[in-house]
Motif scaffolding. Sequence first.
Motif, PDB file in Angstrom:
ATOM      1  N   PRO A  89      33.164 134.480 100.900  1.00  0.00           N
ATOM      2  CA  PRO A  89      34.214 133.456 100.735  1.00  0.00           C
ATOM      3  C   PRO A  89      34.100 132.321 101.742  1.00  0.00           C
ATOM      4  O   PRO A  89      34.226 131.150 101.379  1.00  0.00           O
ATOM      5  N   ALA A  90      33.829 132.673 103.005  1.00  0.00           N
ATOM      6  CA  ALA A  90      33.771 131.626 104.031  1.00  0.00           C
ATOM      7  C   ALA A  90      32.645 130.641 103.728  1.00  0.00           C
ATOM      8  O   ALA A  90      32.822 129.422 103.803  1.00  0.00           O
ATOM      9  N   ASP A  91      31.483 131.184 103.343  1.00  0.00           N
ATOM     10  CA  ASP A  91      30.345 130.315 103.047  1.00  0.00           C
ATOM     11  C   ASP A  91      30.650 129.425 101.860  1.00  0.00           C
ATOM     12  O   ASP A  91      30.249 128.267 101.800  1.00  0.00           O
ATOM     13  N   ARG A  92      31.355 129.998 100.894  1.00  0.00           N
ATOM     14  CA  ARG A  92      31.671 129.229  99.701  1.00  0.00           C
ATOM     15  C   ARG A  92      32.591 128.066 100.058  1.00  0.00           C
ATOM     16  O   ARG A  92      32.391 126.938  99.627  1.00  0.00           O
ATOM     17  N   LEU A  93      33.600 128.362 100.862  1.00  0.00           N
ATOM     18  CA  LEU A  93      34.525 127.303 101.255  1.00  0.00           C
ATOM     19  C   LEU A  93      33.777 126.222 102.021  1.00  0.00           C
ATOM     20  O   LEU A  93      33.985 125.031 101.811  1.00  0.00           O
ATOM     21  N   ALA A  94      32.858 126.675 102.886  1.00  0.00           N
ATOM     22  CA  ALA A  94      32.088 125.712 103.679  1.00  0.00           C
ATOM     23  C   ALA A  94      31.247 124.828 102.774  1.00  0.00           C
ATOM     24  O   ALA A  94      31.023 123.655 103.058  1.00  0.00           O
ATOM     25  N   ALA A  95      30.765 125.388 101.673  1.00  0.00           N
ATOM     26  CA  ALA A  95      29.922 124.615 100.763  1.00  0.00           C
ATOM     27  C   ALA A  95      30.758 123.810  99.775  1.00  0.00           C
ATOM     28  O   ALA A  95      30.232 123.190  98.856  1.00  0.00           O
ATOM     29  N   GLY A  96      32.073 123.845  99.966  1.00  0.00           N
ATOM     30  CA  GLY A  96      32.928 123.058  99.102  1.00  0.00           C
ATOM     31  C   GLY A  96      33.136 123.659  97.733  1.00  0.00           C
ATOM     32  O   GLY A  96      33.406 122.960  96.764  1.00  0.00           O
TER      33      GLY A  96
ATOM     34  N   GLY B 221      18.791 134.584  64.287  1.00  0.00           N
ATOM     35  CA  GLY B 221      18.142 135.892  64.197  1.00  0.00           C
ATOM     36  C   GLY B 221      17.924 136.556  65.546  1.00  0.00           C
ATOM     37  O   GLY B 221      17.338 137.618  65.617  1.00  0.00           O
ATOM     38  N   HIS B 222      18.389 135.915  66.590  1.00  0.00           N
ATOM     39  CA  HIS B 222      18.264 136.514  67.903  1.00  0.00           C
ATOM     40  C   HIS B 222      19.624 136.554  68.572  1.00  0.00           C
ATOM     41  O   HIS B 222      20.541 135.863  68.168  1.00  0.00           O
ATOM     42  N   ILE B 223      19.675 137.354  69.622  1.00  0.00           N
ATOM     43  CA  ILE B 223      20.878 137.354  70.445  1.00  0.00           C
ATOM     44  C   ILE B 223      20.496 136.722  71.769  1.00  0.00           C
ATOM     45  O   ILE B 223      19.454 137.047  72.334  1.00  0.00           O
ATOM     46  N   ILE B 224      21.300 135.816  72.186  1.00  0.00           N
ATOM     47  CA  ILE B 224      21.079 135.225  73.503  1.00  0.00           C
ATOM     48  C   ILE B 224      22.136 135.795  74.436  1.00  0.00           C
ATOM     49  O   ILE B 224      23.317 135.760  74.117  1.00  0.00           O
ATOM     50  N   ILE B 225      21.696 136.319  75.538  1.00  0.00           N
ATOM     51  CA  ILE B 225      22.642 136.808  76.540  1.00  0.00           C
ATOM     52  C   ILE B 225      22.378 136.024  77.821  1.00  0.00           C
ATOM     53  O   ILE B 225      21.249 135.984  78.300  1.00  0.00           O
ATOM     54  N   GLN B 226      23.421 135.399  78.316  1.00  0.00           N
ATOM     55  CA  GLN B 226      23.260 134.663  79.567  1.00  0.00           C
ATOM     56  C   GLN B 226      24.014 135.389  80.665  1.00  0.00           C
ATOM     57  O   GLN B 226      25.155 135.802  80.471  1.00  0.00           O
ATOM     58  N   ILE B 227      23.354 135.536  81.781  1.00  0.00           N
ATOM     59  CA  ILE B 227      23.988 136.147  82.937  1.00  0.00           C
ATOM     60  C   ILE B 227      23.828 135.146  84.069  1.00  0.00           C
ATOM     61  O   ILE B 227      22.705 134.754  84.377  1.00  0.00           O
ATOM     62  N   GLY B 228      24.909 134.731  84.644  1.00  0.00           N
ATOM     63  CA  GLY B 228      24.754 133.714  85.675  1.00  0.00           C
ATOM     64  C   GLY B 228      25.842 133.799  86.722  1.00  0.00           C
ATOM     65  O   GLY B 228      26.806 134.538  86.587  1.00  0.00           O
ATOM     66  N   ASP B 229      25.644 133.035  87.777  1.00  0.00           N
ATOM     67  CA  ASP B 229      26.657 132.971  88.820  1.00  0.00           C
ATOM     68  C   ASP B 229      26.698 131.552  89.346  1.00  0.00           C
ATOM     69  O   ASP B 229      25.826 130.746  89.060  1.00  0.00           O
ATOM     70  N   ASP B 230      27.746 131.249  90.084  1.00  0.00           N
ATOM     71  CA  ASP B 230      27.843 129.912  90.681  1.00  0.00           C
ATOM     72  C   ASP B 230      27.568 130.020  92.174  1.00  0.00           C
ATOM     73  O   ASP B 230      28.190 129.364  92.977  1.00  0.00           O
ATOM     74  N   GLY B 231      26.627 130.860  92.504  1.00  0.00           N
ATOM     75  CA  GLY B 231      26.334 131.123  93.911  1.00  0.00           C
ATOM     76  C   GLY B 231      25.336 130.159  94.505  1.00  0.00           C
ATOM     77  O   GLY B 231      25.279 128.995  94.129  1.00  0.00           O
TER      78      GLY B 231
ATOM     79  N   GLY C  58      22.302 125.908  95.534  1.00  0.00           N
ATOM     80  CA  GLY C  58      23.684 125.574  95.798  1.00  0.00           C
ATOM     81  C   GLY C  58      24.586 125.616  94.584  1.00  0.00           C
ATOM     82  O   GLY C  58      25.797 125.545  94.703  1.00  0.00           O
ATOM     83  N   GLN C  59      24.002 125.727  93.401  1.00  0.00           N
ATOM     84  CA  GLN C  59      24.842 125.719  92.205  1.00  0.00           C
ATOM     85  C   GLN C  59      24.775 127.027  91.438  1.00  0.00           C
ATOM     86  O   GLN C  59      25.548 127.248  90.516  1.00  0.00           O
ATOM     87  N   GLY C  60      23.821 127.859  91.779  1.00  0.00           N
ATOM     88  CA  GLY C  60      23.757 129.162  91.120  1.00  0.00           C
ATOM     89  C   GLY C  60      22.539 129.340  90.236  1.00  0.00           C
ATOM     90  O   GLY C  60      21.733 128.431  90.082  1.00  0.00           O
ATOM     91  N   SER C  61      22.417 130.536  89.698  1.00  0.00           N
ATOM     92  CA  SER C  61      21.278 130.874  88.857  1.00  0.00           C
ATOM     93  C   SER C  61      21.785 131.395  87.522  1.00  0.00           C
ATOM     94  O   SER C  61      22.842 132.009  87.456  1.00  0.00           O
ATOM     95  N   THR C  62      21.034 131.151  86.494  1.00  0.00           N
ATOM     96  CA  THR C  62      21.367 131.695  85.181  1.00  0.00           C
ATOM     97  C   THR C  62      20.124 132.298  84.558  1.00  0.00           C
ATOM     98  O   THR C  62      19.069 131.666  84.534  1.00  0.00           O
ATOM     99  N   PHE C  63      20.255 133.521  84.089  1.00  0.00           N
ATOM    100  CA  PHE C  63      19.184 134.147  83.330  1.00  0.00           C
ATOM    101  C   PHE C  63      19.560 134.088  81.864  1.00  0.00           C
ATOM    102  O   PHE C  63      20.700 134.385  81.507  1.00  0.00           O
ATOM    103  N   SER C  64      18.628 133.700  81.033  1.00  0.00           N
ATOM    104  CA  SER C  64      18.881 133.728  79.594  1.00  0.00           C
ATOM    105  C   SER C  64      17.944 134.745  78.976  1.00  0.00           C
ATOM    106  O   SER C  64      16.734 134.631  79.095  1.00  0.00           O
ATOM    107  N   ILE C  65      18.536 135.728  78.339  1.00  0.00           N
ATOM    108  CA  ILE C  65      17.733 136.749  77.678  1.00  0.00           C
ATOM    109  C   ILE C  65      17.809 136.495  76.185  1.00  0.00           C
ATOM    110  O   ILE C  65      18.891 136.314  75.638  1.00  0.00           O
ATOM    111  N   LYS C  66      16.650 136.470  75.566  1.00  0.00           N
ATOM    112  CA  LYS C  66      16.620 136.277  74.118  1.00  0.00           C
ATOM    113  C   LYS C  66      16.025 137.544  73.534  1.00  0.00           C
ATOM    114  O   LYS C  66      14.899 137.897  73.851  1.00  0.00           O
TER     115      LYS C  66
END
Lengths: 921, 161
Positions: free
Chosen positions: A361-368, A384-394, A471-479
């Motif tokens: 939390p502290a780091d997040r606040l510091a990063a605005g 015909g596919h399923i897309i699953i996205q897993i991501g964070d705003d880290g 600084g904005q996070g990562s997202t994985f997209s699984i198809k």
Amino acid sequence: MDDLMQEFLTETSENITVLDGELVALEQNPNDPGLISSIFRLVHTIKGTCGFLGLPRLEHVAHAAENVLGKFRDKELTVTPPAVTLILEALDAIKYILASLEQSGTEPAGDDQELILRLNEAAQGRFADPAATSAPVSQPVSEPSADAPAGKKSRKKALATVQEAETLDELLAVLTAAQESETVVAATETPPVIVAPTGIPATGPAVAGQAAAAPSVTPAHDVLQDHGGVREPGAGQSIRVNVDLLENLMTTVSELVLTRNQLLQLLRREEESCFAAPLQRLNQVVSELQEGVMKTRMQPIGNAWAKLPRLIRDLSNELSKKIELDMRGSETELDRQVLELIKDPLTHMVRNSADHGVERPADRLAAGKPEIGRIFLNAFHQGGHIIIQIGDDGRGLNIERIKEKAVANGLTTEAELSVMSETQIQQFIFRAGFSTAEAVTSVSGRGVGMDVVKTNIEKIGGTVELRSVAGQGSTFSIKIPLTLAIISALIVEVAGERYAIPQISVIELVQASADNKTGHRIEHIDNAAVLRLRDQLLPLVTLQEVLKLGSSTVSPQDDKYIIVTQIEGHVFGIIVDRVFDTEEIVVKPVSPVVRNVSIFSGNTILGDGSVIMILDPKGISGAAGELTMRCADAIAAPKTRVRQGDLTTALLIFRAGPGGPKAVPLSLIARLEEFERGKMERTGQSHVIQYRGKLMPLIAFEGYSPDLSHGMQQVLVFADELHTMGLMVEEILDITETHVEKELEGLRADLIGSAIVSGRATELIDPAYYLRQAFPGWFSSTEREATQLTRGKRILAVDDSSFFRNLLAPMLGVAGYDVTSVSSATEGLKLCEGGEAFDVIISDIEMPGMSGHQFARTLKHDPRWASTPMLALSSRFAQADIDLGRASGFNDYIKKGDREALLGALSRSLGQQIGSIEGHA
Amino acid sequence: MMEQPTPPKTADTMDKGRSGDYLTVRIGGQLFGMPVLEIQDVLGPQRITRIPLVPPQVAGALNLRGRIVTAIDARTRLDLPKNNPDSREMSVVVEYRGELYSIIVDEVGEVLALQQIQPNPPTLNPAWRTISSGIVRLQDDLLVVVDIARLLDFTRTETVH
């Protein structure tokens, strides 16, 4: 009894999963009476059932937990986080016992006295955490929950009966009745999906009435009516079926589908056949059957996510982070086999996001950023596919750390890294034994992770893509494919043999002809085949060569087809001779002797009865070898570089004139051409050629004087909206990505700098010099007045890329401007502080440190420079980017590399300024 | 077909050298015998799909009533020159380690009850010796007894790419 136990285990583990989720929900929403009742009933069901089965240890734990929950429900206790933790602990104990039951059929040794004691204490209102002890809830509750006591009552009645029952038959009868009532109670927890069992409109009262009218299962009806008929019992509508049975059914139907395909193919050859009508009917029925069987295997992806809220809750406690889990599309259905296979990878990725991604939390606040981190899961169908996205705003992936690790683990070298794009570097996290966590925690960081995730997903024909912004996070997209049983494949031919390529790997198909009539042509750079596709150069792999097949059955003059595919961030094309239809195929494993040929992922029987091998694009890219992939890196790089704001530049290397190889930024070249020298015409001092219906001037590179009487001439074509010119060079050598750094002393007029390419100093040419040669009137005629107007006007150019600075200065210099260039916004501000004044400021947007937006906002608040027009120069050109630029205070937004637009915008803003000054005067 | 009781099921290696019923096939002019009990099917000319990048002994794959069968070119396996493409080849289908293989031969003859299988002469071509479990002297011909397991053993070896 075995069956009964099995049934109990299946049902209980389902209930437990539901419980995990509901408890976490309860913690967030402690005053939801419906939720409390539902949890109470689930625990009660577990307790009740295990009483029958003679499982004392399980019963005691469940009983103690039920007591506490009962107090919650009766509002004698308040729901607090420590209380929920305690209940969750009890659930863990239950799970542990269940696991042992499943394995050995008996309860594990030992008891849970300590836990039960704490639960009993809690039931008395004494929690380990003193803060948790509090008075009964005082808030009014919207709806009294009369249903639960009734359910309890009916079960108590059943329990009482059991004690009196003497024969086994009696016991079983009672048990069935009790279970029935339990099931119905459990069923009422499912979301209120109203299904009318006999086609009667399923309004609440009607169902309740109907149920009451049926005499056979009395206990259940009490409960139902207590519910006021709002929800619909689902239990009577479904049966449990052994999974193997469904699997076999699926295989059989798959074979049936194939046989149908064969029959249809045969029918197509017959002009008129008496089989036509029945076959059409068969076709329809089989399709329906296939769909139906597929549906039996479908489960909502939410089933795989059910454990995640609990996981996140535990992790946030353990890691002292605040994390919110946002799950969307949990109703998206996919094949249960696929679901099973992705369950663990998904859990692992969510774990990773919580551990590596989301900051404290502290780091997040510091990063605005907001204090609470967000992990999101999103599932949806797409073609015909399923897309699953897993991501964070880290914090996103740490590129530097990945580099260090990759070198330390011997996966790559510094030299190789220096020419890689960020996307390519990020791919290292999918390599075995790779973890960037600084310390091994109980959560993750053991280095067995993403590689396993990737392998598992690829095993089922899926792909994983990674997008990460620092600084904005990562997202994985699984198809992943909807089902593993039947896949759609594109049938292609090469050297007279047919192969299948899974449709999931195909991004697009391109037809390339030798004479460019389709607008696409296969070209060669140093023996590497490439295709220009829109603004990208695509490396090509010839399937015939990869498969080491003999000569092609089609002549080189015939059109070729290119299958564009993407593997691990590399986009490349596979050249084939012909492309047929797509067909639905059942993937069958290959014979052992073929198993270690990585190019084949399986084989199958086509509709016409012939066997066909299924190609694995990943294997092809591997087999195509280093050279091709290196080429791919270089070619794929420009796009990434621009997006990532990296400092390297893609260069085309060629030879012409004396000295070493020469280079020109790839982005400045419109096309590469080869002309017959005989077709060139001479006009005065220069040469021209008919090109695309126009005459194009051809200029020889400085110091290069080819014999123009015969042979072919290599030409680099430069173009803008109005002008096209060809630069004659001796040979095109390569495309590479490198840092462009040093400015040469005493630079020749046609050079803008130099770069080290493959250890050799390579001169970087200035295309503008040759454009001026080709169109002497270009600058003078169209911009003479402008030059008059602009002469001596001072421009500040801010760009972190030395290459662009080197390009801007001479270009604007020629147009009559006096250019000062700096490499960062901070340096620009220093000039401002130092009292410098400029007529126009041109700034890049994506820069390390202060961004262009911040720079503009700062300046607009500084009275000294507030009125100076500012132009944004960026490779991002979406409307949102432009709007953002304008909002930050930029007067205009210009695409990087668009010389005309820049010059136009410059004279416009200067003109306005002059105009406005005159207006004021 | 069989008068005598079937011998008890034994491992492949135990079967070699045993007398019993053999199907005679001709490969490159030479007569071979394959144990009848191991044969699942005899096929006429088949449409075979080539498989690139596999050992040359693998002729390809074919569809046998919905099952995919790997075709083995017996001539290549025995170091014999390949047949001309238009010859009408026959195939003998056997099962080895749970997989079906179709061994392509020139012609299929008859079923013979063989006795007195004699050990391989040491001068026999090594490629032949590895697949043969012995020699039988017929009235006007010599017959090489094929050990199916050893003939197909190469399919387990790792191909290097």
